[in-house]
Design a protein around this motif. Structure first.
Motif, PDB file in Angstrom:
ATOM      1  N   ARG A 117       0.836  -1.196   0.000  1.00 33.58           N
ATOM      2  CA  ARG A 117       0.000   0.000   0.000  1.00 33.58           C
ATOM      3  C   ARG A 117       0.873   1.249   0.000  1.00 33.58           C
ATOM      4  NH1 ARG A 117      -4.093   0.122   4.796  1.00 33.58           N
ATOM      5  NH2 ARG A 117      -2.110   0.130   5.937  1.00 33.58           N
ATOM      6  N   ASP A 120       1.939   2.466   3.369  1.00 33.08           N
ATOM      7  CA  ASP A 120       2.988   1.696   4.031  1.00 33.08           C
ATOM      8  C   ASP A 120       4.348   1.842   3.339  1.00 33.08           C
ATOM      9  OD1 ASP A 120       1.218   0.623   5.942  1.00 33.08           O
ATOM     10  OD2 ASP A 120       0.526  -0.870   4.481  1.00 33.08           O
ATOM     11  N   ASN A 168      -3.593  -1.240  -7.268  1.00 33.68           N
ATOM     12  CA  ASN A 168      -2.286  -1.892  -7.343  1.00 33.68           C
ATOM     13  C   ASN A 168      -1.200  -1.047  -8.019  1.00 33.68           C
ATOM     14  OD1 ASN A 168      -3.261  -4.300  -6.087  1.00 33.68           O
ATOM     15  ND2 ASN A 168      -4.132  -4.924  -8.050  1.00 33.68           N
ATOM     16  N   ASN A 170      -0.442   1.940  -6.819  1.00 33.58           N
ATOM     17  CA  ASN A 170       0.152   2.298  -5.528  1.00 33.58           C
ATOM     18  C   ASN A 170       1.156   3.444  -5.595  1.00 33.58           C
ATOM     19  OD1 ASN A 170      -1.428   0.139  -4.787  1.00 33.58           O
ATOM     20  ND2 ASN A 170       0.262  -1.311  -4.664  1.00 33.58           N
TER      21      ASN A 170
END
Length: 268
Positions: A117, A120, A168, A170
């Motif tokens: 993510r 993160d 995805n 990201n």
């Protein structure tokens, strides 16, 4: 003959509108690379080419393509390594003395940051992705500027995920958004020197870089189904559009993000 071959073969020997122009291509990794598609079209239209490869491990994949395209210059260039990009431009200055086109098709993020993510992502991972994928375009522009004495064109590769959330994608979404903003600011700063600057935003393509994205095969299938033209684009489609932007036909266009995606970007 497939549609890709037809598009290239439709360019006649009389259509060499880039004859006498010199183009630097950064980012060819193999025959599936977007940068290779662009280089192939540029060469078909008569441009003289300088091609780079990432490192010695990549050289065996890129060198045959450079020979195929009669590239005048083949040089290593890892933009993360200090001095390598500068060395490429030193060679261009020494051997050519000028430059008309510089195409940047480089992007990278550490796998653990790319596949996790955004929230993160690590500070180091974000910094690396921004430096290689975005700031290296600024550095390329700075080095190209004094060689484009008669004007020129700078091109960078973006993606739809710069402006819309693509699951995805990201970390690369914010990085590509920064790249597109960079294109606009460089267009403003270099316009008085008749240097145009563009971001090209292709639809999903089966490239080595894209293979690092989670569930990329699903993204390809959905893109083909949703695009108004009903099919995926290929690297030569991107090359043809990029070539157009380097010609007098596009001389009053700059600072744009041009979508080459079969219309996918217009869909809700």
């Amino acid at each position: 003959m497939n549609e890709q071959a037809k598009a290239l073969n439709s360019i006649s020997s009389e259509s060499r509108i880039l004859r006498g122009r010199r183009a630097l291509i950064l980012g060819i990794a193999n025959e599936r690379s977007i940068a290779y598609g662009c280089a192939r079209v540029f060469r078909k239209l008569g441009a003289e080419l300088a091609i780079t490869y990432l490192n010695e491990r990549a050289r065996p994949f890129v060198e045959p393509l450079a020979r195929e395209l009669d590239a005048s210059i083949l040089a290593p260039c890892d933009v993360a390594q200090g001095g390598q990009l500068e060395a490429v431009f030193d060679r261009i200055r020494s051997e050519w003395g000028s430059l008309d086109i510089a195409l940047h098709s480089i992007a990278f993020a550490p796998k653990e940051d790319l596949q996790g993510r955004l929230i993160d992502s690590s500070q180091d991972g974000f910094r690396v992705a921004m430096d290689i994928s975005c700031h290296s375009f600024v550095r390329m522009a700075r080095l190209a500027e004094p060689l484009m004495t008669q004007g020129g064109t700078l091109l960078a590769m973006s993606y739809y995920g710069a402006n819309r959330v693509v699951p995805n994608y990201n970390l690369m979404g914010p990085v590509k958004a920064a790249l597109e903003s960079t294109v606009r600011y460089l267009a403003y700063e270099l316009g008085e020197k008749h240097i145009t600057v563009h971001a090209i935003s292709p639809g999903p393509l089966k490239t080595r870089a894209a293979s690092g994205l989670k569930d990329f095969d699903v993204l390809l299938t959905e893109a083909a189904e949703r695009a108004p033209l009903g099919e995926l684009v290929d690297i030569d489609d991107v090359g043809l559009t990029s070539a157009y932007l380097t010609t007098p036909f596009a001389r009053r266009i700059t600072g744009t993000t041009v979508y080459v995606d079969g219309g996918l970007s217009i869909m809700a």
